[in-house]
Each structure stands twice: as C-alpha cells, then as structure tokens.
Design a protein around this motif. Structure first.
Motif, PDB file in Angstrom:
ATOM      1  N   UNK A  36       0.831  -1.206   0.000  1.00  0.00           N
ATOM      2  CA  UNK A  36       0.000   0.000   0.000  1.00  0.00           C
ATOM      3  C   UNK A  36       0.865   1.256   0.000  1.00  0.00           C
ATOM      4  N   UNK A  37       1.930   1.227   0.776  1.00  0.00           N
ATOM      5  CA  UNK A  37       2.846   2.372   0.819  1.00  0.00           C
ATOM      6  C   UNK A  37       3.515   2.564  -0.530  1.00  0.00           C
ATOM      7  N   UNK A  38       4.026   1.473  -1.103  1.00  0.00           N
ATOM      8  CA  UNK A  38       4.695   1.549  -2.400  1.00  0.00           C
ATOM      9  C   UNK A  38       3.731   2.030  -3.477  1.00  0.00           C
ATOM     10  N   UNK A  39       2.501   1.559  -3.444  1.00  0.00           N
ATOM     11  CA  UNK A  39       1.498   1.966  -4.439  1.00  0.00           C
ATOM     12  C   UNK A  39       1.200   3.453  -4.362  1.00  0.00           C
ATOM     13  N   UNK A  40       1.225   4.013  -3.155  1.00  0.00           N
ATOM     14  CA  UNK A  40       0.975   5.459  -3.009  1.00  0.00           C
ATOM     15  C   UNK A  40       2.081   6.268  -3.673  1.00  0.00           C
ATOM     16  N   UNK A  41       3.310   5.826  -3.532  1.00  0.00           N
ATOM     17  CA  UNK A  41       4.420   6.519  -4.202  1.00  0.00           C
ATOM     18  C   UNK A  41       4.293   6.402  -5.725  1.00  0.00           C
ATOM     19  N   UNK A  42       3.919   5.246  -6.191  1.00  0.00           N
ATOM     20  CA  UNK A  42       3.799   5.037  -7.634  1.00  0.00           C
ATOM     21  C   UNK A  42       2.605   5.768  -8.233  1.00  0.00           C
ATOM     22  N   UNK A  43       1.560   5.960  -7.436  1.00  0.00           N
ATOM     23  CA  UNK A  43       0.347   6.616  -7.934  1.00  0.00           C
ATOM     24  C   UNK A  43       0.388   8.124  -7.804  1.00  0.00           C
ATOM     25  N   UNK A  46       5.654  12.972  -7.561  1.00  0.00           N
ATOM     26  CA  UNK A  46       6.259  14.017  -6.737  1.00  0.00           C
ATOM     27  C   UNK A  46       6.173  13.760  -5.248  1.00  0.00           C
ATOM     28  N   UNK A  47       5.536  12.670  -4.819  1.00  0.00           N
ATOM     29  CA  UNK A  47       5.451  12.354  -3.395  1.00  0.00           C
ATOM     30  C   UNK A  47       6.835  11.915  -2.906  1.00  0.00           C
ATOM     31  N   UNK A  48       7.413  12.689  -2.002  1.00  0.00           N
ATOM     32  CA  UNK A  48       8.786  12.455  -1.570  1.00  0.00           C
ATOM     33  C   UNK A  48       8.887  11.626  -0.300  1.00  0.00           C
ATOM     34  N   UNK A  66      10.216   6.431   2.138  1.00  0.00           N
ATOM     35  CA  UNK A  66      10.687   7.259   1.020  1.00  0.00           C
ATOM     36  C   UNK A  66      10.765   6.392  -0.226  1.00  0.00           C
ATOM     37  N   UNK A  67      10.491   6.975  -1.386  1.00  0.00           N
ATOM     38  CA  UNK A  67      10.503   6.180  -2.621  1.00  0.00           C
ATOM     39  C   UNK A  67      11.921   5.960  -3.148  1.00  0.00           C
ATOM     40  N   UNK A  68      12.087   4.892  -3.911  1.00  0.00           N
ATOM     41  CA  UNK A  68      13.337   4.636  -4.631  1.00  0.00           C
ATOM     42  C   UNK A  68      13.018   4.667  -6.122  1.00  0.00           C
ATOM     43  N   UNK A  69      13.668   5.548  -6.856  1.00  0.00           N
ATOM     44  CA  UNK A  69      13.396   5.684  -8.288  1.00  0.00           C
ATOM     45  C   UNK A  69      14.554   5.121  -9.109  1.00  0.00           C
ATOM     46  N   UNK A  70      14.220   4.608 -10.242  1.00  0.00           N
ATOM     47  CA  UNK A  70      15.230   4.024 -11.126  1.00  0.00           C
ATOM     48  C   UNK A  70      16.047   5.126 -11.793  1.00  0.00           C
ATOM     49  N   UNK A  71      17.359   4.930 -11.797  1.00  0.00           N
ATOM     50  CA  UNK A  71      18.271   5.875 -12.444  1.00  0.00           C
ATOM     51  C   UNK A  71      18.946   5.181 -13.625  1.00  0.00           C
TER      52      UNK A  71
END
Length: 209
Positions: A36-43, A46-48, A66-71
């Motif tokens: 649920x937490x991960x889905x909120x970041x993905x949805x 800009x949610x930091x 905190x989210x982890x984004x692909x680089x």
C-alpha cells in the motif's frame, strides 16, 4: 540492504525494510501493508515521503517511508535480462527484477519506530524539559527576589529606620541614597524634612539665647 540488516540486528524492535514490487531478490517483495505504501508513491507523482502511524506486522509504528526511483545506472542490471551481467542472471534468474524505466518508482524504504517507544521517549523528554524549566523558573524567582530586596525593600527599610530615628529625636542620621528613581526622591524628601528640622531647632536655640 546491508545498512537495513545491520540496524535490524542492533535494534530489532525497530522496523526497517527495503521493498520492491519487481525485485531481483524475492526477499524484497512487499507484504500487504508495504504494498500500500509503495502503491501510493507510484500513484502520486512528486510524493517524496510518507510519515504516519500505522500497523506493520501486527504492531503499531510511526512509519517513515521514502521512494526509490530508477536511475540510468540501474538499467545495467535491471534493464533487459539479456543485457544484465551473467552473475545476476545466475543468482536471481531472469523472470523478475528487469524492465526498469528511468525515473519510475521501483521500490521504497520503510522505517518504523514502535509507538510505545516513541511515547516513552516523548514522556522522558517532557520530564527533562519540565525539570529544566522548573530549575530556570526557580533561579529566576530567586534572582527577582534578591533584586526586589536589594533595590526596593532594603532602601525602604533604611528610610523607615531613619524616619523612626527622627521621630525619637535623632536628626543626625542622613537619608541620602544616591538614587534617581522614585525611592531616591522619597529619601530626598525625608532628607529635606530632616534638614528643615535641624534649621528650625537652630533658630529656636538662637531665639532663646
């Protein structure tokens, strides 16, 4: 992952996890609450961060995530399976952990502090703050008390004693205080009265002579 495991050993009552919904390591798959937490970041673009209380593994935590984004560099191992290093394929297989897109949220770090520990910490800090404030107010009270005694009560007692001496006939005691405030003016008024009495007594003595 290494840091999380070390912290978990040092403070097992804390909750710390790195989760991904498309991981190379299956241990990083999220449970329902983490999903649920991960889905909120993905949805939410800009949610930091997410900071809230919630249930993780049947325990109430203060959660910070905190989210982890692909680089770009992530694609070397998480791009296409055929482009990944052979040791990655041999260790984890090629059915998960690939197809990352630069800038997309691929995981989240989740840290939880037990609310019970947090409440205990807040209570401890509150007691410390209350103790410090009590000491400060005590010192302030003593300082004000001393200041009042030195600047107000002591001069007034001096004037009172001098006035009593005059009433008993002793007019030799000076009432000068050397102050320019209201108490100084009061003392000066008494001093003028004392001098006036001395002058009157001298005149009476001269008249009798």
């Amino acid at each position: 992952k290494t840091v999380a495991s070390k912290v978990a050993k040092l403070r097992p009552e804390y909750y710390i996890r790195i989760v991904e919904d498309n991981p190379l390591n299956k241990e990083n798959l999220p449970d329902i609450a983490e999903e649920k937490i991960l889905s909120r970041f993905q949805a939410t673009e800009g949610l930091k961060s997410i900071v809230e209380t919630g249930i993780l593994r049947n325990q109430n935590y203060l959660i910070s995530a905190a989210p982890a984004t692909a680089k770009e560099g992530c694609l070397r191992c998480h791009g296409k399976p055929e482009s990944a290093p052979k040791e990655i394929i041999s260790q984890s297989g090629s059915d998960s952990g690939f197809g990352f897109k630069v800038g997309s949220v691929v995981g989240a770090s989740v840290v939880g502090v037990p609310v019970a520990d947090l409440n205990a910490l807040v209570l401890e800090r509150s007691i410390i703050i209350a103790s410090v404030l009590t000491v400060l107010f005590g010192l302030l009270f003593l300082s004000i008390n001393r200041l009042v005694k030195v600047s107000i009560i002591k001069p007034l007692l001096f004037i009172s004693d001098a006035a009593k001496s005059v009433s008993r006939g002793n007019i030799t005691k000076s009432m000068k205080l050397g102050r320019n405030d209201e108490i100084g003016e009061l003392a000066y008024s008494f001093e003028l009265m004392r001098r006036s009495l001395i002058a009157i007594i001298k005149k009476l003595r001269n008249t009798r002579k």
